[in-house]
Design a protein around this motif. Sequence first.
Motif, mmCIF file in Angstrom:
data_model
loop_
_atom_site.group_PDB
_atom_site.id
_atom_site.type_symbol
_atom_site.label_atom_id
_atom_site.label_comp_id
_atom_site.label_asym_id
_atom_site.label_seq_id
_atom_site.Cartn_x
_atom_site.Cartn_y
_atom_site.Cartn_z
ATOM 1 N N ALA A 99 101.822 -15.681 -96.145
ATOM 2 C CA ALA A 99 102.322 -14.320 -96.324
ATOM 3 C C ALA A 99 103.519 -14.021 -95.434
ATOM 4 O O ALA A 99 104.451 -13.322 -95.842
ATOM 5 N N GLN A 124 100.590 -15.156 -90.180
ATOM 6 C CA GLN A 124 99.550 -14.759 -91.137
ATOM 7 C C GLN A 124 98.214 -14.684 -90.433
ATOM 8 O O GLN A 124 97.810 -15.633 -89.753
ATOM 9 N N GLY A 178 94.758 -14.404 -91.666
ATOM 10 C CA GLY A 178 93.806 -14.409 -92.762
ATOM 11 C C GLY A 178 92.525 -13.688 -92.377
ATOM 12 O O GLY A 178 91.964 -13.937 -91.314
ATOM 13 N N PRO A 218 98.482 -9.603 -93.233
ATOM 14 C CA PRO A 218 97.283 -10.040 -93.968
ATOM 15 C C PRO A 218 97.627 -11.036 -95.078
ATOM 16 O O PRO A 218 98.800 -11.290 -95.380
ATOM 17 N N TYR A 219 96.578 -11.558 -95.679
ATOM 18 C CA TYR A 219 96.756 -12.359 -96.882
ATOM 19 C C TYR A 219 97.414 -11.531 -97.989
ATOM 20 O O TYR A 219 97.265 -10.315 -98.047
ATOM 21 N N LEU A 220 98.094 -12.213 -98.884
ATOM 22 C CA LEU A 220 98.532 -11.623 -100.149
ATOM 23 C C LEU A 220 97.387 -11.715 -101.162
ATOM 24 O O LEU A 220 96.528 -12.598 -101.051
ATOM 25 N N PRO A 221 97.366 -10.824 -102.155
ATOM 26 C CA PRO A 221 96.256 -10.849 -103.127
ATOM 27 C C PRO A 221 96.071 -12.197 -103.807
ATOM 28 O O PRO A 221 94.927 -12.601 -104.068
ATOM 29 N N GLN A 272 96.368 -15.032 -102.611
ATOM 30 C CA GLN A 272 95.746 -16.004 -101.715
ATOM 31 C C GLN A 272 94.238 -15.852 -101.649
ATOM 32 O O GLN A 272 93.526 -16.830 -101.411
ATOM 33 N N VAL A 273 93.743 -14.645 -101.830
ATOM 34 C CA VAL A 273 92.322 -14.401 -101.575
ATOM 35 C C VAL A 273 91.433 -14.857 -102.716
ATOM 36 O O VAL A 273 90.200 -14.749 -102.619
ATOM 37 N N ALA A 302 93.120 -8.205 -98.426
ATOM 38 C CA ALA A 302 94.503 -8.584 -98.728
ATOM 39 C C ALA A 302 95.352 -7.330 -98.795
ATOM 40 O O ALA A 302 94.847 -6.213 -98.854
#
Length: 216
Positions: free
Chosen positions: A19, A71, A73, A170-173, A175-176, A184
């Motif tokens: 991210a 990032q 996570g 945070p994570y991007l959507p 990635q989750v 995310a």
Amino acid sequence: MKTILLTGFEPFAGETLNASWEVARRLHGTLAEDGSRVIAMQLPCVFERALRVLEERLDSLRPQTAVALGQAGGSPCVRLERVAINLDDACMVDNAGQQPVDVPVVHGGPTGYFSGLPIKAMASALRKVHIPVSVSHSAGTYVCNHVFYGLMHEAGRRESLKRAGFIHLPYLPEQVMRYLKAPAMSLETQLSAMRLALRVVQTIHKDEIFSEGTLD
């Protein structure tokens, strides 16, 4: 032209995205309110090598501001990092297979550095537009903290570098999908957060509550 150096990391731990780099690269070439140009650079997720690449770019660009992104996570919010510590203690190998344990980032350096960014003013600005944010007191002991500490160490040695610090994203959507229930934040929201954060950095010259310094 004044320059803002904005760094992000390459993917690590088997990921295909990071991210921090997805945000940084999309802000490359944009102009801040004071006319400063944002220059984005990707750092390797590798102890020591990341700092060598960073130092080379600081030498060539001589930016007035440098903000490193990482990032986080599992974090549900933008984390404005307050303290970098002089310790590498990796919970997993980096992208070169290294796993330093109980090793200083800079031999003989101070125990830690405070961020040079007005992080509480940044947090206040992000909250006003309803972007989830927190002031964090630990950037961990992996490559993010390694870069944060190294950046602050360089800031103390370079007269041209006026502001420097580190922000975790945070994570991007997308990635989750690999992680059930992992929080995310959309790319658009993260970009808005960083544009606003950089605006505060360029306009607030000293945090009202928190002062800069080192931990001895």
